[in-house]
Each structure stands twice: as structure tokens, then as C-alpha cells.
Design an enzyme around this catalytic site. Structure first.
Site, PDB file in Angstrom:
ATOM      1  N   HIS A   1     -10.090   1.649   1.806  1.00 27.51           N
ATOM      2  CA  HIS A   1      -9.575   2.993   2.152  1.00 27.51           C
ATOM      3  C   HIS A   1     -10.712   3.997   2.364  1.00 27.51           C
ATOM      4  CE1 HIS A   1      -5.251   2.602   1.895  1.00 27.51           C
ATOM      5  NE2 HIS A   1      -5.305   2.053   0.703  1.00 27.51           N
TER       6      HIS A   1
ATOM      7  N   CYS B   1       0.850  -1.190   0.000  1.00 26.45           N
ATOM      8  CA  CYS B   1       0.000   0.000   0.000  1.00 26.45           C
ATOM      9  C   CYS B   1       0.885   1.239   0.000  1.00 26.45           C
ATOM     10  CB  CYS B   1      -0.886  -0.017   1.250  1.00 26.45           C
ATOM     11  SG  CYS B   1      -2.008   1.390   1.346  1.00 26.45           S
TER      12      CYS B   1
ATOM     13  N   HIS C   1      -9.160  -3.900  -1.533  1.00 24.38           N
ATOM     14  CA  HIS C   1      -8.116  -3.115  -0.868  1.00 24.38           C
ATOM     15  C   HIS C   1      -8.380  -1.617  -1.042  1.00 24.38           C
ATOM     16  CE1 HIS C   1      -3.720  -2.191   0.091  1.00 24.38           C
ATOM     17  NE2 HIS C   1      -4.188  -1.052  -0.365  1.00 24.38           N
ATOM     18  N   GLU C   2      -8.635  -1.195  -2.271  1.00 25.56           N
ATOM     19  CA  GLU C   2      -8.843   0.245  -2.522  1.00 25.56           C
ATOM     20  C   GLU C   2     -10.102   0.756  -1.834  1.00 25.56           C
ATOM     21  OE1 GLU C   2      -6.585   2.119  -3.454  1.00 25.56           O
ATOM     22  OE2 GLU C   2      -5.378   0.436  -4.135  1.00 25.56           O
TER      23      GLU C   2
HETATM   24 NI    NI Z   1      -3.684   1.036  -0.161  1.00 26.59          NI
END
Ligand code: NI
Length: 183
Positions: free
Chosen positions: A149, A103, A145-146
């Protein structure tokens, strides 16, 4: 526009749920500028995705763009460049799959994370039109994953075996080595 400084783990902006955008906001000039900044910053950092909180903006928008020749993720299949607003994620297959994730907000590290292998994402695109896509395999991990955020989550929160959190150099030396000798 501009390459922005990437926010790093410890910055509170990465730990709170970002705000939804209205359709008017999605179509606004300010948002066009934000998208360009996200794209410029992601490219400068050789990332395959970036979320607005990673450049300090607490809005629910993420960019995913997996090139065919990613240096950081050579195993990745290519994806078209996609801006995702106000996403809702539905797990379509509870079976999990594990990948080594990195990341931009957690520089220098890699960790092994297991996530559902197939998900559906309902979202608004950059024209404020409703879209729905189904992704599986490595792309399912990239999207999850994105989008994490946008909800204050980092991949390190999802590591279940902390012995599989490594520095990049040790990942190359010990993990990749192991994978290669097992082949
Ligand atoms: Ni990330």
C-alpha cells in the site's frame, strides 16, 4: 482520535508511492494523531493491518496487528501491534506461498495471491529507531500486503489467476466448501 473513511480502489492516493517521513516527523504530534486514527479505523473495520494511504494520507507508515481471534482471518497466527515507517523489504526465500487475501480498500472481494514465503523488513519504529524483522508464513503475506500500500500497489495487481478473484459470499460458498471437502 477518530475513525476515518477508508479510501477505496479507484482513489489515486492508493496508486502512488507514499512519502518517507523524517525522524522528526515520526516523533511529531501530527504523526501521533495519524497513528491513533489508523488504529481506530483498523479496529472499527476489523482489519489486521492498515496503511496511511488507506485513510487518505500519503505517508510511508503502516500498522499491523493480527489478533488471535480475527474474524476475517481465523487461520492467522497472532502478531504484536507494530507501526512500521519507511520500510525496505528484502526477499529471503524466493519460494512462493498462496493465501486468500482481502483488503479494506477493496471491500467485498477475496483473491488468491502468491508471494515470497519469507521476507526481511528494515524500518523505523514509532520511536524513530531502526528495526529489522524476519517474517514467514501467513505473516509474511500480511506484511507484504500492507507494505504494498505504501508503494501504490493493491493485492489485485498480484493475482496471477483471475479465476481466483471472488466475492466474499462466493468465497464462503465455493472456496471454503472446497477446502473443507478436500480435508
Ligand atoms: Ni489492503
Amino acid at each position: 482520535m477518530a475513525i476515518k473513511e477508508v479510501t477505496r480502489m479507484g482513489n489515486p492516493v492508493l496508486r502512488k508511492e507514499a512519502e518517507d517521513l523524517t525522524k522528526e516527523e515520526i516523533l511529531s504530534e501530527d504523526t501521533r494523531d495519524l497513528l491513533q486514527d489508523m488504529l481506530d479505523t483498523m479496529k472499527a473495520e476489523s482489519g489486521i493491518g492498515i496503511a496511511a494511504p488507506q485513510i487518505g494520507v500519503s505517508k510511508k507508515v503502516a500498522l499491523i496487528s493480527v489478533p488471535s481471534d480475527s474474524e476475517r482471518y481465523p487461520e492467522a497466527e497472532e502478531s504484536p501491534m507494530l507501526f512500521i515507517f519507511n520500510p525496505k523489504i528484502t526477499v529471503l526465500d524466493d519460494e512462493v506461498q498462496g493465501f486468500w487475501e482481502g483488503c479494506l480498500s477493496v471491500p467485498g472481494l477475496r483473491g488468491f495471491v502468491e508471494r515470497p514465503r519469507k521476507v526481511q523488513i528494515d524500518f523505523l519504529d514509532m520511536n524513530a529507531q531502526e528495526q529489522s524483522i524476519v517474517v514467514e508464513g501467513f505473516l509474511a503475506t500480511v506484511f507484504q500486503h500492507e507494505l504494498d500500500h505504501l508503494f501504490g500497489k493493491l493485492y489485485v495487481d498480484r493475482i496471477t489467476d483471475m479465476s481466483k478473484l471472488t466475492y466474499n459470499e462466493e468465497y464462503s460458498k465455493f472456496v471454503l466448501q472446497q477446502v473443507n471437502t478436500e480435508e
